[in-house]
Design a protein around this motif. Sequence first.
Motif, mmCIF file in Angstrom:
data_model
loop_
_atom_site.group_PDB
_atom_site.id
_atom_site.type_symbol
_atom_site.label_atom_id
_atom_site.label_comp_id
_atom_site.label_asym_id
_atom_site.label_seq_id
_atom_site.Cartn_x
_atom_site.Cartn_y
_atom_site.Cartn_z
ATOM 1 N N ILE A 69 0.830 -1.203 0.000
ATOM 2 C CA ILE A 69 0.000 0.000 0.000
ATOM 3 C C ILE A 69 0.866 1.254 0.000
ATOM 4 O O ILE A 69 0.581 2.235 -0.701
ATOM 5 N N ASN A 70 1.941 1.243 0.787
ATOM 6 C CA ASN A 70 2.780 2.432 0.931
ATOM 7 C C ASN A 70 3.869 2.559 -0.128
ATOM 8 O O ASN A 70 4.375 3.663 -0.354
ATOM 9 N N TYR A 71 4.239 1.446 -0.784
ATOM 10 C CA TYR A 71 5.423 1.502 -1.649
ATOM 11 C C TYR A 71 5.187 1.154 -3.111
ATOM 12 O O TYR A 71 6.059 1.421 -3.936
ATOM 13 N N ILE A 72 4.045 0.582 -3.464
ATOM 14 C CA ILE A 72 3.888 0.183 -4.859
ATOM 15 C C ILE A 72 3.772 1.398 -5.781
ATOM 16 O O ILE A 72 4.259 1.394 -6.912
ATOM 17 N N VAL A 73 3.160 2.490 -5.291
ATOM 18 C CA VAL A 73 3.084 3.714 -6.094
ATOM 19 C C VAL A 73 4.478 4.307 -6.287
ATOM 20 O O VAL A 73 4.863 4.687 -7.407
ATOM 21 N N LEU A 74 5.250 4.370 -5.205
ATOM 22 C CA LEU A 74 6.611 4.908 -5.281
ATOM 23 C C LEU A 74 7.470 4.083 -6.227
ATOM 24 O O LEU A 74 8.235 4.621 -7.044
ATOM 25 N N GLU A 75 7.348 2.752 -6.141
ATOM 26 C CA GLU A 75 8.130 1.880 -7.023
ATOM 27 C C GLU A 75 7.760 2.104 -8.480
ATOM 28 O O GLU A 75 8.633 2.183 -9.358
ATOM 29 N N ALA A 76 6.459 2.211 -8.758
ATOM 30 C CA ALA A 76 6.016 2.412 -10.140
ATOM 31 C C ALA A 76 6.550 3.727 -10.702
ATOM 32 O O ALA A 76 7.025 3.780 -11.844
ATOM 33 N N ILE B 199 6.833 4.271 -14.737
ATOM 34 C CA ILE B 199 5.429 4.097 -15.103
ATOM 35 C C ILE B 199 4.759 5.468 -15.153
ATOM 36 O O ILE B 199 5.059 6.350 -14.343
ATOM 37 N N ASP B 200 3.843 5.646 -16.090
ATOM 38 C CA ASP B 200 3.147 6.921 -16.247
ATOM 39 C C ASP B 200 2.589 7.409 -14.914
ATOM 40 O O ASP B 200 1.955 6.649 -14.170
ATOM 41 N N ALA B 201 2.833 8.678 -14.595
ATOM 42 C CA ALA B 201 2.454 9.227 -13.297
ATOM 43 C C ALA B 201 0.951 9.166 -13.067
ATOM 44 O O ALA B 201 0.486 8.928 -11.937
ATOM 45 N N ASN B 202 0.154 9.373 -14.124
ATOM 46 C CA ASN B 202 -1.305 9.323 -13.958
ATOM 47 C C ASN B 202 -1.766 7.919 -13.580
ATOM 48 O O ASN B 202 -2.600 7.740 -12.689
ATOM 49 N N LEU B 203 -1.197 6.909 -14.249
ATOM 50 C CA LEU B 203 -1.550 5.525 -13.922
ATOM 51 C C LEU B 203 -1.068 5.160 -12.528
ATOM 52 O O LEU B 203 -1.796 4.515 -11.757
#
Length: 437
Positions: free
Chosen positions: A261-268, A273-277
């Motif tokens: 929850i805390n790190y998958i966005v940061l990793e992407a 990975i596209d910032a919007n996605l």
Amino acid sequence: MEAGKELSEDTTESKDTERCTEAECSQETDNGLDGGFAAWSVVFGAWCCLFCAFGWVNASGNFQEYYETHQLRDYSSSSISWILSLEPSVLFATGLVVGKVFDNYGPRWLLITGTFLHVFGLMMTSVSSEYYQFVLAQGICSPLGASFVFYAGLSCTATWFQERRALAFGIVASGSSLGGIVFPILLTRLLPTVGFGWSLRISGFVILALLIIANLMVRSRIKPVPRPFTINDYTDPFSEPTFVLLMLSVTCGFFAMFIPINYIVLEAVKNGIDANLSGYLLAILNAGSLPGRILPGYYGDKLGRFNVMIAMCAFSALILLVMWLPGTLVAPRSAAVYVVTSLLYGFASGAFVGMVPALLGQISPDITKIGVRQGVLFTCISVATLTGSPIAGAILSQQHGAFWGLQVFAGVMMVACVLFLILARITLVGCALRVKV
């Protein structure tokens, strides 16, 4: 076979009714247990509580990436994650006190006070600029209020349901999933347009509206039973092997739960990975957890709650170790890996919020003490929620930005969760496999 059934949920839940006699604690209603307008209205009110409490905590991953590039860009990932890990930790840790207050005085003042503190904390976060201000407002004040409404909602639901308890908890817990969908999308849309301050204020007003509904609808079927404080209320559960094993299991599980929850966005984001996605990954994860909250509860009442919980936790471990870890090592720039992992992990881990209170209710002999027992269990969990993400952040820093170490840590903790759950099941029915428990 029959002996196993006697030791399963029907036995433990029948003790609830035997000990909690009408003369001692029952509040007469027209609807009784497991149905009717009164019971389901409490479920809706409790759903609002979890939407605002745990649903907000589920959006914390958005702030990890945002703070690293804005207000707290001079701080390390581990330092920032302390703010975010304080949210679930405070949410759970106050249970020792809140549970006792609920058992003695009921939910009313918990709901009123919790509504004020949660909203006030978010409003103060909206004007914060220093690290210590974020700690006080977002890390302590807001989750303190959230904990009051969280425990009030869960504890009241437990008093209205017996045979359909896991289903009721699953529906209530789906509020946290929908909150985890709505708040990340809301923040993703609002942060670039209206700025940080108004994004937090708008979120606070949404929470205020829903908690007003919760204050009107959430009530306990059981009259409060004021008892003097005794240390035995907090130590007695540790004399029960099943409780201890359940506590160890969910503690290990919560060490792992918030890391994706805390790190998958940061990793992407860091892998291009596209910032919007990337901003929608948490919403996707929580969308997956919506059926993951309800379906395990439904089948848990039919097939056995421990049986279903073991299966869901084993599935979570597989997602972490067989999909997230090798997927991002082999194809770190593949958006599909992050989307599919988020969706499946959301579904697999969705059982945690809904099923844990149902499992605790199943092994609790006295429903009038459910608040204290929930407080003891969730306070133990708070240690994991406080330290899990900072440990992951420290691993990330030690490996100079490589994410595979924190992924392994999360996977190993989830495997330990499954093993302790199996041992807890064995204390109830032995090694019999085809038993509903």
